[in-house]
Design a protein around this motif. Structure first.
Motif, PDB file in Angstrom:
ATOM      1  N   HIS A  14       0.671  -1.192  -0.040  1.00 21.12           N
ATOM      2  CA  HIS A  14      -0.213  -0.040  -0.054  1.00 21.12           C
ATOM      3  C   HIS A  14       0.800   1.388   0.006  1.00 21.12           C
ATOM      4  O   HIS A  14       1.765   1.236   0.710  1.00 21.12           O
ATOM      5  N   PRO A  15       0.528   2.188  -0.731  1.00 22.27           N
ATOM      6  CA  PRO A  15       1.456   3.393  -0.804  1.00 22.27           C
ATOM      7  C   PRO A  15       1.365   4.216   0.169  1.00 22.27           C
ATOM      8  O   PRO A  15       2.284   4.713   0.735  1.00 22.27           O
ATOM      9  N   VAL A  16       0.294   4.352   1.082  1.00 22.93           N
ATOM     10  CA  VAL A  16       0.232   5.127   2.185  1.00 22.93           C
ATOM     11  C   VAL A  16      -0.457   4.257   3.496  1.00 22.93           C
ATOM     12  O   VAL A  16      -1.555   3.935   3.357  1.00 22.93           O
ATOM     13  N   ALA A  42      -3.374  17.223   3.237  1.00 23.51           N
ATOM     14  CA  ALA A  42      -2.200  17.249   2.211  1.00 23.51           C
ATOM     15  C   ALA A  42      -2.998  16.571   1.067  1.00 23.51           C
ATOM     16  O   ALA A  42      -2.219  16.374  -0.042  1.00 23.51           O
ATOM     17  N   GLY A  43      -4.200  16.052   0.864  1.00 22.65           N
ATOM     18  CA  GLY A  43      -4.742  15.570  -0.266  1.00 22.65           C
ATOM     19  C   GLY A  43      -4.754  13.985  -0.328  1.00 22.65           C
ATOM     20  O   GLY A  43      -5.338  13.657  -1.398  1.00 22.65           O
ATOM     21  N   TYR A  75       4.016   5.398   7.195  1.00 26.46           N
ATOM     22  CA  TYR A  75       4.554   5.109   5.929  1.00 26.46           C
ATOM     23  C   TYR A  75       4.236   5.410   4.590  1.00 26.46           C
ATOM     24  O   TYR A  75       3.027   5.237   4.286  1.00 26.46           O
ATOM     25  N   ILE A  76       5.128   5.903   3.626  1.00 32.47           N
ATOM     26  CA  ILE A  76       4.874   6.195   2.401  1.00 32.47           C
ATOM     27  C   ILE A  76       5.793   5.482   1.266  1.00 32.47           C
ATOM     28  O   ILE A  76       6.808   5.620   1.608  1.00 32.47           O
ATOM     29  N   LYS A  77       5.172   4.664   0.358  1.00 30.58           N
ATOM     30  CA  LYS A  77       6.024   3.935  -0.549  1.00 30.58           C
ATOM     31  C   LYS A  77       6.848   2.973   0.269  1.00 30.58           C
ATOM     32  O   LYS A  77       8.103   2.894  -0.202  1.00 30.58           O
ATOM     33  N   GLY A  78       6.416   2.453   1.294  1.00 29.53           N
ATOM     34  CA  GLY A  78       7.230   1.499   2.212  1.00 29.53           C
ATOM     35  C   GLY A  78       8.324   2.054   3.057  1.00 29.53           C
ATOM     36  O   GLY A  78       9.093   1.365   3.708  1.00 29.53           O
ATOM     37  N   ILE A 100       3.850  12.229  -1.611  1.00 30.20           N
ATOM     38  CA  ILE A 100       2.604  11.505  -1.604  1.00 30.20           C
ATOM     39  C   ILE A 100       2.292  11.042  -3.048  1.00 30.20           C
ATOM     40  O   ILE A 100       2.189  11.924  -3.915  1.00 30.20           O
ATOM     41  N   PRO A 101       2.372   9.761  -3.173  1.00 28.19           N
ATOM     42  CA  PRO A 101       1.948   9.361  -4.584  1.00 28.19           C
ATOM     43  C   PRO A 101       0.644  10.002  -5.292  1.00 28.19           C
ATOM     44  O   PRO A 101      -0.367  10.035  -4.744  1.00 28.19           O
ATOM     45  N   ALA A 102       0.696  10.026  -6.320  1.00 32.16           N
ATOM     46  CA  ALA A 102      -0.446  10.728  -7.056  1.00 32.16           C
ATOM     47  C   ALA A 102      -1.840   9.955  -7.079  1.00 32.16           C
ATOM     48  O   ALA A 102      -2.865  10.338  -6.994  1.00 32.16           O
TER      49      ALA A 102
END
Length: 106
Positions: A14-16, A42-43, A75-78, A100-102
């Motif tokens: 999971h990205p976030v 943050a969106g 965690y963001i992108k692992g 943050i991934p799009a």
């Protein structure tokens, strides 16, 4: 699957991911609630949350996994980003938004 394997798999898939006390809809700690609000500001619209209060093994394992003593943990992108204060500071400086991934802003 043990708690460390669960954590590793979750942050990889999971990205976030936010390990927190309670849920995004019903945080059970002020720091967890604040972190959810910062991520929304943050969106981030699509994040996975893990309620550490539901599993004592995960609650301890996440601290060992990150070598960080407190919860929440983002965690963001692992990659481990930090807890409530760090996430808030990164948001205020604009750093968090860049990470943050799009695909989680949908």
């Amino acid at each position: 699957m043990d708690a460390k394997e669960f954590i590793q798999k979750t942050v990889e898939e999971h990205p976030v991911v936010l390990f927190m006390k309670g849920t995004a809809q019903f945080p059970q700690c002020g720091f967890s609630g604040k972190t959810v609000q910062v991520l929304k500001a943050a969106g981030v619209k699509n994040m996975v949350t893990v309620n550490v209060l539901e599993d004592d093994e995960v609650r301890q394992a996440i601290k060992d996994f990150s070598n960080w003593p407190t919860i929440p943990q983002l965690y963001i992108k692992g990659e481990f980003i930090g807890g409530a204060d760090i996430v808030t500071e990164m948001f205020q400086s604009g750093e968090l938004q860049k990470l943050i991934p799009a695909d989680v802003e949908q």
